[in-house]
Design a protein around this motif. Structure first.
Motif, PDB file in Angstrom:
ATOM      1  N   ARG A  35     -10.357  -0.180  11.460  1.00 34.90           N
ATOM      2  CA  ARG A  35     -11.803   0.009  11.661  1.00 34.90           C
ATOM      3  C   ARG A  35     -12.438   0.571  10.391  1.00 34.90           C
ATOM      4  NH1 ARG A  35     -14.551   0.851  16.385  1.00 34.90           N
ATOM      5  NH2 ARG A  35     -15.364   2.808  15.568  1.00 34.90           N
ATOM      6  N   GLU A  36     -13.604   0.104  10.106  1.00 35.16           N
ATOM      7  CA  GLU A  36     -14.332   0.586   8.936  1.00 35.16           C
ATOM      8  C   GLU A  36     -14.428   2.109   8.958  1.00 35.16           C
ATOM      9  OE1 GLU A  36     -18.713  -0.178   6.805  1.00 35.16           O
ATOM     10  OE2 GLU A  36     -18.336  -0.815   8.867  1.00 35.16           O
ATOM     11  N   ASP A  37     -14.292   2.712   7.780  1.00 34.22           N
ATOM     12  CA  ASP A  37     -14.340   4.165   7.561  1.00 34.22           C
ATOM     13  C   ASP A  37     -13.027   4.872   7.893  1.00 34.22           C
ATOM     14  OD1 ASP A  37     -16.915   4.093   6.589  1.00 34.22           O
ATOM     15  OD2 ASP A  37     -17.864   4.715   8.459  1.00 34.22           O
ATOM     16  N   ASP A  38     -12.084   4.176   8.555  1.00 32.71           N
ATOM     17  CA  ASP A  38     -10.775   4.778   8.810  1.00 32.71           C
ATOM     18  C   ASP A  38      -9.844   4.553   7.617  1.00 32.71           C
ATOM     19  OD1 ASP A  38     -11.591   5.631  11.260  1.00 32.71           O
ATOM     20  OD2 ASP A  38     -10.549   4.071  12.406  1.00 32.71           O
ATOM     21  N   ASP A  39      -8.767   5.343   7.554  1.00 32.51           N
ATOM     22  CA  ASP A  39      -7.745   5.152   6.523  1.00 32.51           C
ATOM     23  C   ASP A  39      -6.741   4.103   6.999  1.00 32.51           C
ATOM     24  OD1 ASP A  39      -9.116   7.214   5.376  1.00 32.51           O
ATOM     25  OD2 ASP A  39      -7.499   8.686   5.530  1.00 32.51           O
ATOM     26  N   VAL A  40      -6.062   3.476   6.030  1.00 29.69           N
ATOM     27  CA  VAL A  40      -5.084   2.445   6.382  1.00 29.69           C
ATOM     28  C   VAL A  40      -3.919   2.503   5.402  1.00 29.69           C
ATOM     29  CG1 VAL A  40      -6.166   0.642   4.954  1.00 29.69           C
ATOM     30  CG2 VAL A  40      -4.796  -0.007   6.943  1.00 29.69           C
ATOM     31  N   ILE A  41      -2.739   2.161   5.893  1.00 28.88           N
ATOM     32  CA  ILE A  41      -1.541   2.077   5.053  1.00 28.88           C
ATOM     33  C   ILE A  41      -1.222   0.613   4.790  1.00 28.88           C
ATOM     34  CG2 ILE A  41       0.927   2.552   4.909  1.00 28.88           C
ATOM     35  CD1 ILE A  41       0.477   5.020   6.613  1.00 28.88           C
ATOM     36  N   LEU A  42      -1.087   0.261   3.506  1.00 23.68           N
ATOM     37  CA  LEU A  42      -0.657  -1.078   3.125  1.00 23.68           C
ATOM     38  C   LEU A  42       0.830  -1.005   2.796  1.00 23.68           C
ATOM     39  CD1 LEU A  42      -3.643  -2.217   0.854  1.00 23.68           C
ATOM     40  CD2 LEU A  42      -3.334  -2.494   3.328  1.00 23.68           C
ATOM     41  N   PRO A  43       1.690  -1.653   3.588  1.00 24.15           N
ATOM     42  CA  PRO A  43       3.145  -1.505   3.421  1.00 24.15           C
ATOM     43  C   PRO A  43       3.709  -2.368   2.294  1.00 24.15           C
ATOM     44  CG  PRO A  43       2.681  -2.954   5.263  1.00 24.15           C
ATOM     45  CD  PRO A  43       1.346  -2.473   4.766  1.00 24.15           C
ATOM     46  N   CYS A  44       4.658  -1.792   1.579  1.00 21.72           N
ATOM     47  CA  CYS A  44       5.400  -2.516   0.545  1.00 21.72           C
ATOM     48  C   CYS A  44       6.708  -1.774   0.318  1.00 21.72           C
ATOM     49  CB  CYS A  44       4.591  -2.592  -0.746  1.00 21.72           C
ATOM     50  SG  CYS A  44       5.458  -3.402  -2.113  1.00 21.72           S
ATOM     51  N   TYR A  95       3.258   7.524  -1.789  1.00 20.82           N
ATOM     52  CA  TYR A  95       4.142   8.480  -1.123  1.00 20.82           C
ATOM     53  C   TYR A  95       5.300   8.822  -2.052  1.00 20.82           C
ATOM     54  CZ  TYR A  95       1.467   7.139   2.993  1.00 20.82           C
ATOM     55  OH  TYR A  95       0.445   6.903   3.878  1.00 20.82           O
ATOM     56  N   PRO A  96       5.141   9.839  -2.901  1.00 23.76           N
ATOM     57  CA  PRO A  96       6.169  10.178  -3.903  1.00 23.76           C
ATOM     58  C   PRO A  96       7.542  10.438  -3.290  1.00 23.76           C
ATOM     59  CG  PRO A  96       4.129  11.373  -4.338  1.00 23.76           C
ATOM     60  CD  PRO A  96       3.963  10.733  -3.008  1.00 23.76           C
ATOM     61  N   GLU A  97       7.561  11.072  -2.110  1.00 22.99           N
ATOM     62  CA  GLU A  97       8.855  11.403  -1.499  1.00 22.99           C
ATOM     63  C   GLU A  97       9.573  10.174  -0.953  1.00 22.99           C
ATOM     64  OE1 GLU A  97       5.717  11.470   1.633  1.00 22.99           O
ATOM     65  OE2 GLU A  97       5.907  12.191  -0.433  1.00 22.99           O
ATOM     66  N   GLU A  98       8.859   9.048  -0.843  1.00 22.56           N
ATOM     67  CA  GLU A  98       9.462   7.831  -0.311  1.00 22.56           C
ATOM     68  C   GLU A  98       9.947   6.879  -1.400  1.00 22.56           C
ATOM     69  OE1 GLU A  98      10.001   6.916   2.914  1.00 22.56           O
ATOM     70  OE2 GLU A  98       9.433   8.967   3.470  1.00 22.56           O
ATOM     71  N   LEU A  99       9.636   7.185  -2.651  1.00 21.58           N
ATOM     72  CA  LEU A  99      10.020   6.277  -3.736  1.00 21.58           C
ATOM     73  C   LEU A  99      11.532   6.122  -3.843  1.00 21.58           C
ATOM     74  CD1 LEU A  99       7.505   7.407  -6.522  1.00 21.58           C
ATOM     75  CD2 LEU A  99       7.347   5.399  -5.033  1.00 21.58           C
ATOM     76  N   LYS A 100      12.265   7.180  -3.576  1.00 21.37           N
ATOM     77  CA  LYS A 100      13.731   7.126  -3.682  1.00 21.37           C
ATOM     78  C   LYS A 100      14.349   6.169  -2.669  1.00 21.37           C
ATOM     79  CE  LYS A 100      13.744  11.522  -2.612  1.00 21.37           C
ATOM     80  NZ  LYS A 100      14.195  12.918  -2.342  1.00 21.37           N
ATOM     81  N   ALA A 104       7.069   1.552  -1.676  1.00 22.28           N
ATOM     82  CA  ALA A 104       5.916   1.555  -2.580  1.00 22.28           C
ATOM     83  C   ALA A 104       4.609   1.402  -1.815  1.00 22.28           C
ATOM     84  CB  ALA A 104       6.054   0.434  -3.606  1.00 22.28           C
ATOM     85  N   SER A 105       4.602   1.767  -0.555  1.00 27.23           N
ATOM     86  CA  SER A 105       3.388   1.652   0.261  1.00 27.23           C
ATOM     87  C   SER A 105       2.290   2.573  -0.274  1.00 27.23           C
ATOM     88  CB  SER A 105       3.688   2.010   1.720  1.00 27.23           C
ATOM     89  OG  SER A 105       4.694   1.172   2.245  1.00 27.23           O
ATOM     90  N   ILE A 106       1.044   2.187  -0.018  1.00 32.90           N
ATOM     91  CA  ILE A 106      -0.098   3.002  -0.439  1.00 32.90           C
ATOM     92  C   ILE A 106      -1.005   3.262   0.756  1.00 32.90           C
ATOM     93  CG2 ILE A 106      -0.085   2.243  -2.846  1.00 32.90           C
ATOM     94  CD1 ILE A 106      -2.340   0.288  -2.126  1.00 32.90           C
ATOM     95  N   ARG A 107      -1.807   4.295   0.608  1.00 35.15           N
ATOM     96  CA  ARG A 107      -2.793   4.665   1.632  1.00 35.15           C
ATOM     97  C   ARG A 107      -4.184   4.474   1.047  1.00 35.15           C
ATOM     98  NH1 ARG A 107      -2.201   7.903   6.116  1.00 35.15           N
ATOM     99  NH2 ARG A 107      -4.134   8.743   7.033  1.00 35.15           N
TER     100      ARG A 107
END
Length: 295
Positions: A35-44, A95-100, A104-107
């Protein structure tokens, strides 16, 4: 039954193969809706789960191409690495703690309608060939205040002389707005349109409604084509008219003033009497004593 099971397994295999091929061919294989104005995670994420802290990965929005987020060996757009498109500045994090773990997902924060489109997550340095992941982002619009030429302004609301008659005016809007009165529970009230005119491509709409209960009411103007909604509130208090309140206040002031004046007058009379008594008292007593001593 065995034949049906075999066909089902074959279908599943072809489906999974198609998804894997889609990654390599460039076709989006995942759709993310928000939904517009909400945050979203793009997975990679790499399926090997290998550590990517010292690697390079780049998030790009396609058509037109825009730099969303780049990470290169612990340097990225949020700690000084240049190159990010201005519309994504301050809105993207990883998510720096997930790089290991190869994540490479972003928010993406506070999504906008302009964020709709296909995003690519690229690992260009992985051998023997770069890894590419594509995500289709769909941002569902919401009704809210928007700024565009012809946007309906904040409605002008008034209480007319007739008891409980509310009026709402929305001038100069394009496209033509829908104007409604809502109660405090956001329920639509019966309305009467008293003006619906177009002047030079702009619409002027005025509606009225009659209310019988005290409370707060909203006039809401909507332009659904633009996902624009704006409202004004007015509160109704069914009590005495203003002039009656003023008259009562004046009467109360006169009454209070009269009482205070009377009290002060009584106190003044008592003080005067006491003062006269003090003046006459000692001389009379002295005259009486002298008379008794000298008959």
């Amino acid at each position: 039954m065995e034949l049906l099971a075999l066909l089902f397994l074959s279908f599943c295999f072809l489906t999974l193969s198609g998804r894997m091929f889609a990654v390599e061919s460039g076709t989006p294989v995942a759709r993310v809706t928000v939904r517009e104005d909400d945050d979203v995670i793009l997975p990679c994420s790499l399926d090997t789960n290998e550590n990517i802290e010292s690697m390079l990965f780049d998030w790009v929005k396609e058509v037109p191409r825009k730099e969303v987020f780049m990470y290169r060996n612990r340097s990225h757009y949020n700690n000084g690495l240049p190159g990010q498109d201005v519309e994504f500045k301050g809105r993207v994090s990883h998510y720096p703690e997930e790089l290991k773990y190869g994540n490479a997902s972003i928010r993406l924060k506070q999504t906008r309608l302009e964020d709709n489109g296909t995003y690519t997550c690229i690992f260009p340095d992985i051998k023997p060939s770069e890894k590419i992941f594509r995500i289709e982002l769909v941002v569902e619009p919401i009704l809210k205040i928007r700024n565009f030429p012809g946007a309906a302004p904040k409605p002008y609301v008034t209480i007319l002389k007739e008891k409980g008659l509310l009026q709402c005016e929305v001038p100069g809007a394009s496209p033509k707005p829908t104007v409604e009165w809502w109660d405090s529970d956001n329920k639509t009230l019966p309305t009467k349109t008293v003006q619906d005119e177009e002047q030079q491509g702009r619409f002027h709409v005025t509606v009225q409604t009659t209310v019988t209960e005290p409370g707060c009411y909203h006039c809401v103007a909507k332009q659904l084509e633009k996902w624009h909604r704006i409202s004004s509130e007015i509160c109704v208090h069914h009590g005495l008219p203003v002039w009656a309140g003023i008259l009562i206040g004046v009467i109360v002031c006169f009454i209070v003033g009269g009482v205070v004046g009377f009290v002060l007058k009584v106190k003044g009379y008592s003080l005067k009497k006491d003062s006269q008594g003090m003046e006459n008292g000692p001389s009379s007593e002295l005259q009486t004593n002298l008379t008794s001593e000298h008959p």
